[in-house]
Design a protein around this motif. Structure first.
Motif, mmCIF file in Angstrom:
data_model
loop_
_atom_site.group_PDB
_atom_site.id
_atom_site.type_symbol
_atom_site.label_atom_id
_atom_site.label_comp_id
_atom_site.label_asym_id
_atom_site.label_seq_id
_atom_site.Cartn_x
_atom_site.Cartn_y
_atom_site.Cartn_z
ATOM 1 N N TRP A 186 0.830 -1.208 0.000
ATOM 2 C CA TRP A 186 0.000 0.000 0.000
ATOM 3 C C TRP A 186 0.863 1.255 0.000
ATOM 4 C CZ3 TRP A 186 -4.696 1.151 -1.296
ATOM 5 C CH2 TRP A 186 -5.688 0.169 -1.263
ATOM 6 N N PHE A 187 1.923 1.232 0.800
ATOM 7 C CA PHE A 187 2.849 2.365 0.818
ATOM 8 C C PHE A 187 3.433 2.593 -0.571
ATOM 9 C CE2 PHE A 187 7.323 3.707 1.031
ATOM 10 C CZ PHE A 187 7.176 4.953 1.642
ATOM 11 N N MET A 205 2.208 1.684 -3.510
ATOM 12 C CA MET A 205 1.205 2.144 -4.467
ATOM 13 C C MET A 205 0.855 3.619 -4.249
ATOM 14 S SD MET A 205 -1.378 -1.121 -4.949
ATOM 15 C CE MET A 205 -1.487 -1.573 -3.204
ATOM 16 N N ILE A 206 0.778 4.036 -2.993
ATOM 17 C CA ILE A 206 0.475 5.443 -2.712
ATOM 18 C C ILE A 206 1.587 6.345 -3.225
ATOM 19 C CG2 ILE A 206 0.192 7.136 -0.850
ATOM 20 C CD1 ILE A 206 -1.253 4.912 0.737
ATOM 21 N N VAL A 207 2.836 5.954 -2.984
ATOM 22 C CA VAL A 207 3.973 6.745 -3.462
ATOM 23 C C VAL A 207 3.974 6.820 -4.986
ATOM 24 C CG1 VAL A 207 6.494 6.819 -3.635
ATOM 25 C CG2 VAL A 207 5.404 6.314 -1.437
ATOM 26 N N VAL A 242 1.425 6.575 -7.018
ATOM 27 C CA VAL A 242 0.320 7.434 -7.457
ATOM 28 C C VAL A 242 0.690 8.907 -7.290
ATOM 29 C CG1 VAL A 242 -2.040 8.166 -6.919
ATOM 30 C CG2 VAL A 242 -1.499 5.740 -7.086
ATOM 31 N N ILE A 243 1.322 9.252 -6.163
ATOM 32 C CA ILE A 243 1.730 10.643 -5.940
ATOM 33 C C ILE A 243 2.748 11.081 -6.990
ATOM 34 C CG2 ILE A 243 2.954 12.179 -4.347
ATOM 35 C CD1 ILE A 243 1.718 10.572 -2.044
ATOM 36 N N TYR A 244 3.713 10.222 -7.275
ATOM 37 C CA TYR A 244 4.705 10.549 -8.295
ATOM 38 C C TYR A 244 4.044 10.699 -9.659
ATOM 39 C CZ TYR A 244 8.987 9.964 -5.542
ATOM 40 O OH TYR A 244 10.008 10.124 -4.647
ATOM 41 N N ALA A 290 9.529 2.170 -3.395
ATOM 42 C CA ALA A 290 8.088 1.995 -3.576
ATOM 43 C C ALA A 290 7.792 0.970 -4.675
ATOM 44 C CB ALA A 290 7.437 3.336 -3.910
#
Length: 276
Positions: A13-14, A16-18, A20-22, A257
């Motif tokens: 999850w960490f 995937m979140i990173v 998406v932010i990038y 990530a």
């Protein structure tokens, strides 16, 4: 898909979140960045801070570091993604063709791949860029071709286990074209290892681009990219200035990530479970 995501570990999850932010920063860079990537907005080495004019300060010629970090996501990740996609298209297609035609074509392509794999990728890329020039197009093509050899090896090995299956033999006997057999019969059955390999290849290409840019032969100024941003400000470390670490941290965070997500996908596709 929702059930699998719900069972994903915290590390996945960490990651995937990173990612998406990038991706958001890369796609919406002109809207998010307060200044242009090559715009000189102040004096050199202005300090940053929440209450300063520039969040992360300015670089050696007065450009906003925060803006260049955002544009660096678009440039560095974009080039790495394009090169990885090209390498996979070429490597997978040629690898499956070699598995289907296990004769002179397989021998020639395999020996060429062996010769390219024997050379260190970074040194070979430096040599080719010195010969053909430092343009963006040359960088993408050279990295894609070098990485395609590794994709070729994996796709060929995976396809060899599939081409002997009955459904492939049936497709050949039906008179299906080579394109149908490759993209409809074989590739769908080797997609799991290819997805995992895509993440790993992207990381290697991404790090290679950063290394080449650090050495001055990758993405050329004034285009913002994280490798050259580290190189341009590396001397500040001796004065206790953390400016070079911003771009270096961006490189490390994305690499970690992607590897978290790849590890999770590898566990899913291989049938492994944590603790077993």
């Amino acid at each position: 898909m929702q059930r699998e995501l719900a069972k994903a570990p915290v590390s996945a999850w960490f990651g995937m979140i990173v990612i998406v932010i990038y991706a958001i920063c890369a796609i919406l860079a002109p809207l998010i960045a307060p200044h242009g990537q090559a715009e000189i907005v102040g004096r050199a080495y202005l300090p940053g801070g929440l209450h300063a004019d520039f969040l992360l300060g300015t670089d050696q010629i007065g450009r906003d570091i925060f803006s260049r970090l955002i544009y660096g996501a678009r440039n560095t990740i974009g080039v790495a993604l394009i090169a990885t996609l090209i390498s996979f298209f070429v490597g997978v297609t040629v690898g499956v063709l070699a598995a289907l035609n296990r004769g002179w074509f397989d021998q020639i392509v395999s020996r060429i791949a062996d010769a390219l794999l024997a050379m260190p990728a970074l040194i070979f890329a430096l040599m080719l860029l010195a010969i053909f020039g430092k343009g963006m197009a040359n960088l993408i093509v050279i990295l894609a071709m070098l990485d395609a050899t590794r994709v070729f090896r994996l796709s060929r090995a995976s396809a060899l286990n599939v081409v002997v299956m009955d459904f492939v033999e049936a497709a050949i006997l039906r008179g299906e074209g080579i394109g149908w057999i490759i993209f409809k019969e074989i590739i769908p059955n080797i997609v799991a290892p290819l997805i995992t390999e895509f993440g790993l290849r992207f990381c290697f290409v991404f790090l290679t681009i950063s290394a080449l840019s650090f050495l001055g032969v990758g993405i050329q100024p004034p285009t913002a990219n994280w490798g050259s941003m580290v190189s341009e400000n590396k001397s500040l470390i001796t004065y206790g200035n953390l400016t070079p670490l911003y771009a270096a941290g961006a490189i490390v965070l994305l690499t970690v990530a992607v590897n978290f997500v790849v590890d999770w996908l590898l566990n899913k596709t291989s049938g492994l479970r944590d603790g077993h």
